[in-house]
Every structure is written in C-alpha cells, then in structure tokens.
Design a protein around this motif. Structure first.
Motif, short mmCIF file in Angstrom:
data_model
loop_
_atom_site.label_atom_id
_atom_site.label_comp_id
_atom_site.label_asym_id
_atom_site.label_seq_id
_atom_site.Cartn_x
_atom_site.Cartn_y
_atom_site.Cartn_z
N VAL A 57 0.87 -1.17 0.00
CA VAL A 57 0.00 0.00 0.00
C VAL A 57 0.90 1.22 0.00
O VAL A 57 1.78 1.35 0.85
CB VAL A 57 -0.93 0.00 1.24
CG1 VAL A 57 -1.79 1.24 1.26
CG2 VAL A 57 -1.78 -1.25 1.25
N ASP A 58 0.70 2.13 -0.95
CA ASP A 58 1.54 3.32 -1.13
C ASP A 58 3.00 2.94 -1.35
O ASP A 58 3.89 3.72 -1.06
CB ASP A 58 1.42 4.27 0.07
CG ASP A 58 0.01 4.80 0.25
OD1 ASP A 58 -0.68 4.98 -0.78
OD2 ASP A 58 -0.40 5.03 1.40
N GLY A 59 3.24 1.70 -1.83
CA GLY A 59 4.59 1.25 -2.13
C GLY A 59 5.47 1.09 -0.91
O GLY A 59 6.67 0.88 -1.02
N VAL A 60 4.89 1.16 0.30
CA VAL A 60 5.71 1.16 1.51
C VAL A 60 5.39 -0.01 2.43
O VAL A 60 6.27 -0.77 2.81
CB VAL A 60 5.52 2.48 2.28
CG1 VAL A 60 6.37 2.50 3.53
CG2 VAL A 60 5.85 3.67 1.40
N LYS A 61 4.12 -0.14 2.85
CA LYS A 61 3.81 -1.19 3.82
C LYS A 61 2.85 -2.22 3.22
O LYS A 61 2.09 -1.93 2.30
CB LYS A 61 3.25 -0.60 5.10
CG LYS A 61 1.86 -0.03 5.01
CD LYS A 61 1.41 0.47 6.38
CE LYS A 61 -0.08 0.67 6.38
NZ LYS A 61 -0.59 1.06 7.66
N GLN A 62 2.90 -3.42 3.81
CA GLN A 62 2.09 -4.52 3.34
C GLN A 62 0.63 -4.32 3.76
O GLN A 62 0.36 -3.88 4.88
CB GLN A 62 2.63 -5.82 3.93
CG GLN A 62 2.07 -7.05 3.31
CD GLN A 62 2.74 -8.31 3.87
OE1 GLN A 62 3.36 -8.28 4.92
NE2 GLN A 62 2.60 -9.41 3.16
N CYS A 63 -0.31 -4.65 2.87
CA CYS A 63 -1.74 -4.53 3.16
C CYS A 63 -2.09 -5.33 4.41
O CYS A 63 -2.65 -4.79 5.36
CB CYS A 63 -2.57 -5.00 1.97
SG CYS A 63 -4.33 -5.12 2.27
N GLY A 64 -1.80 -6.63 4.42
CA GLY A 64 -1.97 -7.46 5.60
C GLY A 64 -3.37 -7.96 5.90
O GLY A 64 -3.57 -8.67 6.88
N LEU A 65 -4.40 -7.60 5.10
CA LEU A 65 -5.75 -8.10 5.35
C LEU A 65 -5.85 -9.58 4.99
O LEU A 65 -5.05 -10.10 4.22
CB LEU A 65 -6.77 -7.30 4.53
CG LEU A 65 -6.93 -5.83 4.89
CD1 LEU A 65 -7.90 -5.15 3.93
CD2 LEU A 65 -7.40 -5.67 6.33
#
Length: 101
Positions: free
Chosen positions: A57-65
């Motif tokens: 997400v935003d090329g930075v952090k993992q979505c994780g859902l």
C-alpha cells in the motif's frame, strides 16, 4: 471456514465480527456468510484462507488483510486469492495426492 472474521472495512478498519454461514449454493460451490451487523461475504465452499495480503500500500507497507479464494483455474493450475480491498494474489494449486494402492 472456521473462526472466520468479517473482512468488510468500516471507517478504514476491518469489521472483525464472527461470520456465520447463512446460505450454500451447491451448484456454484459458493457459501454466503454474514456478521451480526449484516455484512455479507461470499466464499467458495472449502476455500482455504491464507494469512495476509502481500500487496504493498503506497509502495511502503504490506496490506496485511485476510485473503480468501475467489477463483480456481484448473486449466492454469492456479488459485486466485483476494482481500477486502480487492488486491489479488495468484498461487499455484497443489497437485492432488493419488493413491495407487
């Protein structure tokens, strides 16, 4: 589908309430689950849930859902997983064990 939590986003967060099976379509192999707030989720019967969505997400952090199986392509031997935000992952299907006894 055991211990499944509602994946619907409410104010930017997962609802997270328990889902119960309310309908099964045998012909299409789809089960309809609903949480106490009335959010509905449609899942392939017997779908295996993976742990986290790997999309960035935003090329930075993992979505994780949480991910659920939304399609199986037997010709291509892949399964399509999707999170509540619509991110998709394609995973090779594991070959079925054949008992030659």
């Amino acid at each position: 589908m055991e211990n499944r939590k509602c994946p619907v986003l409410v104010n930017g967060k997962e609802c997270g309430l328990e889902l119960i099976l309310i309908d099964q379509e045998i012909e299409t192999e789809i089960g309809t689950y609903e949480c106490p707030l009335g959010h509905r989720t449609h899942v392939l019967l017997g779908a295996v849930e993976k742990t986290n969505c790997p999309a960035l997400v935003d090329g930075v952090k993992q979505c994780g859902l949480a991910l659920i199986i939304v399609d199986r392509d037997l010709d291509a031997a892949t399964a399509t997983y999707e999170c509540a935000l619509g991110h998709r992952s394609y995973v090779p299907l594991e070959p079925e064990a054949i008992d030659n006894s």
